[in-house]
Structure formats: structure tokens, C-alpha cells
Design a protein around this motif. Structure first.
Motif, PDB file in Angstrom:
ATOM      1  N   SER A 117       0.855  -1.192   0.000  1.00 45.34           N
ATOM      2  CA  SER A 117       0.000   0.000   0.000  1.00 45.34           C
ATOM      3  C   SER A 117       0.887   1.236   0.000  1.00 45.34           C
ATOM      4  O   SER A 117       1.589   1.513   0.966  1.00 45.34           O
ATOM      5  N   ALA A 118       0.847   1.978  -1.105  1.00 42.34           N
ATOM      6  CA  ALA A 118       1.653   3.187  -1.243  1.00 42.34           C
ATOM      7  C   ALA A 118       0.760   4.387  -1.543  1.00 42.34           C
ATOM      8  O   ALA A 118       1.141   5.295  -2.267  1.00 42.34           O
ATOM      9  N   SER A 119      -0.440   4.368  -0.964  1.00 40.54           N
ATOM     10  CA  SER A 119      -1.416   5.421  -1.257  1.00 40.54           C
ATOM     11  C   SER A 119      -1.285   6.620  -0.335  1.00 40.54           C
ATOM     12  O   SER A 119      -1.919   7.651  -0.573  1.00 40.54           O
ATOM     13  N   GLY A 120      -0.462   6.508   0.711  1.00 37.16           N
ATOM     14  CA  GLY A 120      -0.251   7.645   1.602  1.00 37.16           C
ATOM     15  C   GLY A 120      -1.381   7.833   2.594  1.00 37.16           C
ATOM     16  O   GLY A 120      -2.455   7.230   2.478  1.00 37.16           O
ATOM     17  N   ALA A 121      -1.143   8.701   3.573  1.00 38.88           N
ATOM     18  CA  ALA A 121      -2.130   8.935   4.627  1.00 38.88           C
ATOM     19  C   ALA A 121      -2.979  10.163   4.349  1.00 38.88           C
ATOM     20  O   ALA A 121      -4.182  10.164   4.613  1.00 38.88           O
ATOM     21  N   LEU A 122      -2.361  11.224   3.835  1.00 37.59           N
ATOM     22  CA  LEU A 122      -3.069  12.500   3.666  1.00 37.59           C
ATOM     23  C   LEU A 122      -3.560  12.652   2.232  1.00 37.59           C
ATOM     24  O   LEU A 122      -3.046  13.439   1.451  1.00 37.59           O
ATOM     25  N   ASN A 123      -4.570  11.855   1.884  1.00 34.71           N
ATOM     26  CA  ASN A 123      -5.089  11.931   0.516  1.00 34.71           C
ATOM     27  C   ASN A 123      -6.610  11.940   0.461  1.00 34.71           C
ATOM     28  O   ASN A 123      -7.183  11.894  -0.620  1.00 34.71           O
ATOM     29  N   GLU A 124      -7.274  11.990   1.609  1.00 30.16           N
ATOM     30  CA  GLU A 124      -8.737  12.054   1.632  1.00 30.16           C
ATOM     31  C   GLU A 124      -9.155  13.399   2.222  1.00 30.16           C
ATOM     32  O   GLU A 124      -9.223  13.576   3.427  1.00 30.16           O
ATOM     33  N   TRP A 125      -9.395  14.362   1.342  1.00 27.44           N
ATOM     34  CA  TRP A 125      -9.727  15.700   1.813  1.00 27.44           C
ATOM     35  C   TRP A 125     -11.213  15.784   2.156  1.00 27.44           C
ATOM     36  O   TRP A 125     -12.018  14.958   1.728  1.00 27.44           O
TER      37      TRP A 125
END
Length: 610
Positions: free
Chosen positions: A191-199
Motif C-alpha cells: 500500500s503506497a497510497s499515503g495517509a493525507l489523501n482524503e480531503w
């Protein structure tokens, strides 16, 4: 020797030695190694494979931001017989640097430290590079290493379920063009989707009744021209700090609504700024300087190391009671006073009661200077509601505006953005409902063959995050290499190792400024919650911790349920293919113990002197 090799068939294209098939009888081996068919059954543990054979492995990487790009490069570099696919929901690589295009969006650490260690960029135009330039750099890296050959754009993973019977992950993937959902399977998920990507929009009454232009920092409308408008910027986190000076030159007036006070850090490499007699905390490189960097590698390396050393030298300031920490308040205060000297009355409105570094630090190039502009009003009264033509604050004032900009951040809970179901039907969202406990930020018990880049407890309060990302990915490739080498079908971190790491984090942070009373995304946006975002130590500490896995912290299941399968059937892979390689005798392969000689000579000198 030529005759000997011929006698044993080394020169032939076909092997002269046939492999013995696995005995069909229920016999056992006697003391002389001969099968005794009449004896009691004994399992056959000799696997028909070379000791160094790599079993084929299918890996899915979710996301093609920085972590996804580096994962794609390192996995293909280090893992043989790899079937790799990267699913990316957007139409291009870049993640954060593709999605965030608000005015002033830039790296808030020096650009020369925000790059892959193996792909230095000597052409950054500014000290804090803007989003388009950062995206251009990572696009170039992706192109150079052929990453896009393995990326499926506009494909979003919407579900992942572990199949214990087959030791595979089953993924549900949506084609965002057609909305078609199909299944895929793999051995390992990264999983390389990151943490801060759901605004998200802030919960302000009347927000969506506003008749002017409504914008969010993470969903910016680049086609909108805000020139000559009255603008309201809500939020003074890292995005708001960049948006204010970014929009200021084009607007007629800007109201900046701040919920809390925050520290602005001094700029790294202050000496470089002073050399240029710059009033701002940022500077651009001249074409001459860039050409010098490109032509003179050693000059560039010296400059880069100077910046890196400064970035890595502030860990002591995060620990309560150290001389470095005790001196930060005065140091930061003087820096902010200097930058606010045109409107000194703002100092009392902005300086926090909590110590520096409790919240995420940013130098905010140009931000404090922008607040002193006559076109800017800093408003600390809470917003009560938003009406059709403006903002109403708790003091009853109506502030007319044409544009409302929400720089209000992201979902920081680490809750998975889609269902991830591990062993025994356990959901990762449920597993993390109370706290996102994990192991070294990258593994969770009960979710075999599942690795996370920049998971909980991976961010840094100081230091170089890009190096931590690289080390995490190095760690993952080492784990996958072990799975291939040792004929392992599942690797699963032990529950007790996860619990120990959680306790370790809690004890570590109890002695840091991060645990002091301040609202921070490190604590999920709370004042005094558990610190779930940060690594428990410095950037250099993380690099050491991730340098090599502690295999005893993992449990394993083996192909054919045979823990002995790693040793194979007596062959090495090259040898089986009639390739006899003796390069272990080459000088560059031999480990010459020259350091021992040097130590012995030095020891003899010391003894003689005494």
C-alpha cells in the motif's frame, strides 16, 4: 580439467545427471540414507528446487506517488521472477504533487533534500520547489526507470480480501472511466497510497449556500481566475500558510481566518539567504549557480550535504528538557518578530503558548511577511456561519467576500479508504478503530503479505522523510527476497511484536514535545490524544531501525508446508543450467581484511609507544 569437464557433461547442452523423483512409497530413510519401504511413514522434505531458485511472485502496489514510484523501481531492481502491477486512480503519476495545485503549493523542506537518493536533481530553480517542478522531477524519474510500463492509470483499488486457503490477496479494482469492477489476485500487496489523501469540507453552517466561488486546497480549480477578488482563506495549517502568500499578489483583499496560533520555523540554510540579502525566507537559484551544480558534482554534493546535515541536526529539540528544546522558544520568537516587524501587533495574536515542534513545523516562506501586507486582515474570532456573500464571525461581524478557500486539511485517522479484510474475516478498519497499532509503521498482525508505505507512526517531526520512505521500501524488498529464497508463502508479523511497538511508541512520546497540549494531526486532530502519526525517534534512528528486518518478529508459512524447502535438492540454479561461475575469486568479490591489518599496525604503534 578440459577432459574432466567433458566427462561430467559440462560442455553438453543437456544435463547428464537426472534428478531422482520423489519416492512414491510410504517408506522412511535408514541411517545410510537408503529408503526403507517397510518402515513407518516419514514426510519427504527434499523439495525439487535449486537452493537459490526464486519462485515467481505477483506483487500489486497501490498508488504511484513517491512511494509507489520508488517501490516500482526497487522491486524490479531486486526481486527476480516478479510480476508487478501498480494501480493508480489518477491519470498520471505524482500523488500529492499531482493532486495539490493550489497557489503557492510547494515543498516545505529544501528541495535538494526532497529527492531520491539515487537520482539527484541539480536543476531545482528555488530553495523550496513549487508543486509543478516537483511533479516534473518525479515524472522524469518515472520515465527514466520505465515505471509507467507497469502502472494501470485510472484504476482504483476498492477492496482487498485475504484468501487463507490459497495464500493470496483478492483485489477489487474499479476502472474509473467505465466504473467496471474486476478482480485481481496477487501474492503480496504494497500500500503506497499515503495517509493525507482524503480531503474533506469543514463543518461550517451555510458553507455550501455560499454564492461566490468555493475552493478547497486539495481540489483546486486551476481554471478559476481570482484576480481582483476579495478572498477568505480558512485555516493556518501547512496549506493555508502557503496559500496566503500565493494568492496575495492578485487579490484586492484577503481575510485570513485562523483557529489557533502556530509557530513558524526559521528557514534552513539561513546563511545562504543572508548571502543573497533576501528579505523573504525563500530564494531562487541563478542560472549560473544551476550550471555550476550541473558541471561540478563535488560543489553540488557539498551544498546538498550542508543542507542535509542541518535538516538532520534538530532531533534534540523534540525532547522535553534538553538544552536544544529549552532554547527553541526564544529562538523561534525572535525569528517571528523579525518577520512580523512591519506589524508588530500581530506577534501577540500568533505566538502559541505551547512549545515549538509540538505541531508540524513549517518555515512558511513569505507567509509572515504576507500577513503584514495592508491588503490582509488576520481574523482569530471563530466563524459562526457562512452566508451567500461572506463570512460571519462570533463577534457578529459580517465579512464580505467573493471567494472562500478551505485550507482545512485531510482525514488523519489512518482508517483505510476501502475495505481491507485479513485473516478470519477481520477488517483493518475495525482492527484500527481504537488505535492504528502496527509494527515499525509498515505491518499489521493478521494481514499477511501486506506492507504499508508511510503507515501509522511513519511521519517525522524533523529530519528527512524521503530517506525514511526509501528505507521502508528497502525493508519490504528484503522481506520479499526472503520469501523467494526461503520458499515462504506467507509472512505475518507476530501480534506480540505489534503490541511491543505500540508500548514503545507510547513510552517514547511521553518524553517529547509532541505529547504536550496542542492540537495536532499527529494526534488525529485532538489536543491530547495518542500520537499515531510520528516515528518514535529521529530520521537517522528510523534508517537504522529499518536497515534489516528482525526475522524473529514474524511468523511464516511455507510452500507445501515444508520449512525445509529452502535448502532445495542439492543444486544451485546456475549449476543446474550448466553455468559454473567462479567469480567469487574476483578481487571485487573477495572481502580483503585490510582494516584488520591497519588496526594491527596501529595497535603495534600504540604498544611500542607505551
Amino acid at each position: 580439467m578440459k577432459r574432466l569437464s567433458r566427462a561430467f557433461g559440462r560442455g553438453s547442452s543437456e544435463p547428464k545427471v537426472q534428478q531422482a523423483s520423489t519416492p512414491k512409497s510410504n517408506g522412511t530413510l535408514g541411517t545410510n540414507g537408503v529408503v526403507n519401504n517397510e518402515a513407518q511413514t516419514e514426510p519427504w522434505i527434499l523439495e525439487e528446487r535449486s537452493i537459490d531458485a526464486s519462485r515467481p511472485m505477483r506483487v500489486v502496489v497501490i498508488g504511484s506517488g513517491i512511494s509507489g514510484i520508488i517501490s516500482s523501481i526497487r522491486l524490479r531492481q531486486r526481486i527476480s521472477k516478479l510480476d508487478l502491477v501498480v494501480y493508480e486512480k489518477n491519470a498520471d503519476i505524482g500523488g500529492t504533487w499531482l493532486e495539490n495545485r493550489y497557489p503557492g503549493c510547494a515543498c516545505d523542506i529544501p528541495a535538494h533534500t526532497y529527492q531520491a537518493s539515487f537520482e539527484p536533481n541539480k536543476e531545482w530553480s528555488t530553495f523550496y520547489a513549487a508543486a509543478p517542478e516537483i511533479h516534473k522531477y518525479w515524472k522524469r524519474v518515472s520515465d527514466k526507470y520505465g515505471c509507467e510500463n507497469h502502472i494501470k492509470f485510472k484504476h482504483q483499488v476498492v477492496g482487498a480480501t485475504w484468501d487463507s486457503m490459497r495464500s493470496k490477496w483478492t483485489l477489487q479494482v474499479k476502472n474509473t472511466d467505465s466504473d467496471e469492477i474486476f478482480e485481481d489476485q496477487c501474492d503480496v500487496v504494497v500500500s503506497a497510497s499515503g495517509a493525507l489523501n482524503e480531503w474533506k469540507w469543514p463543518s461550517i453552517p451555510g458553507l455550501h449556500d455560499f454564492k461566490g466561488k468555493l475552493l478547497h486546497s486539495a481540489s483546486w480549480d486551476e481554471s478559476y481566475d481570482y484576480s481582483g477578488k476579495r478572498v477568505a482563506v480558512i485555516g493556518n495549517g501547512s496549506s493555508g500558510i502557503q496559500i496566503v502568500p500565493g494568492m496575495l499578489p492578485k487579490v484586492t483583499h484577503l481575510d485570513h481566518y485562523i483557529r489557533g496560533r502556530t509557530w513558524l520555523s526559521p528557514t534552513f540554510a539561513r546563511e545562504q539567504i543572508d548571502k543573497r540579502n533576501s528579505e523573504l525566507e525563500n530564494f531562487s537559484f541563478t542560472l549560473e549557480e544551476i550550471e555550476t551544480f550541473k558541471k561540478d558534482h563535488f560543489t553540488y554534493q557539498a551544498f546538498r550535504k550542508e543542507i542535509e546535515k542541518e535538516l538532520q541536526s534538530v532531533h534534540g529539540a523534540t525532547l522535553v528538557g534538553t538544552p536544544e528544546q529549552l532554547g527553541t522558544t526564544d529562538f523561534f520568537t525572535e525569528n517571528m518578530k523579525r518577520r512580523l516587524r512591519k506589524k508588530p501587533e500581530l506577534v501577540n495574536d500568533l505566538l502559541p503558548a505551547f512549545p515549538p515542534i509540538c505541531r508540524r513545523l513549517t518555515p512558511g516562506p513569505g507567509y509572515l511577511e504576507a500577513l503584514t501586507d495592508d491588503k490582509v486582515d488576520v481574523i482569530s474570532n471563530p466563524i459562526v456561519k457562512i452566508v451567500e456573500d461572506g463570512v460571519v464571525t462570533a463577534d457578529g461581524k459580517h465579512h464580505p467576500t467573493d471567494v472562500v478557500v478551505c485550507a482545512t486539511g485531510f482525514n488523519t485517522t489512518f482508517t483505510p479508504r476501502f475495505p481491507i479484510i485479513g485473516q478470519n474475516g477481520v477488517s483493518l478498519a475495525d482492527r484500527w478503530e481504537q488505535t492504528p497499532e502496527n509494527y515499525l509503521s509498515l505491518a499489521v498482525d493478521g494481514f499477511p503479505n501486506y506492507f504499508i508505505c508511510l503507515g501509522p507512526n511513519a511521519a517525522l517531526g524533523e529530519g528527512n522523510l524521503l530517506l525514511l520512505i526509501e528505507k521502508e521500501i528497502d525493508y519490504i524488498t528484503i522481506c520479499l527476497d526472503k520469501m523467494q529464497r526461503d520458499n515462504i508463502r506467507t509472512i505475518n508479523v507476530r501480534k506480540e511484536a505489534v503490541e511491543r511497538f505500540r508500548r514503545h511508541c507510547d513510552q517514547y512520546f511521553s518524553r517529547t514535545v509532541f505529547a504536550m497540549e496542542c492540537r495536532s494531526w499527529y494526534k488525529g486532530g485532538s489536543m491530547d490524544g495518542r500520537i499515531v502519526a510520528l516515528w518514535p525517534g529521529s530520521s537517522l534512528h528510523a534508517m537504522k531501525a529499518l536497515a534489516y528486518p528482525r526475522w524473529e518478529d514474524y511468523a511464516y508459512e511455507y510452500v507445501n508446508d515444508n520449512p525445509n524447502g529452502w535448502i532445495g535438492d542439492g543444486w544451485a540454479e546456475d549449476e543446474r543450467n550448466k553455468i559454473i561461475n567462479v567469480d567469487y575469486l574476483d578481487d571485487d568479490q573477495v572481502d580483503f581484511p585490510t582494516a584488520v591489518i591497519a588496526k594491527a599496525i596501529e595497535s603495534a604503534k600504540t604498544f611500542q609507544f607505551e
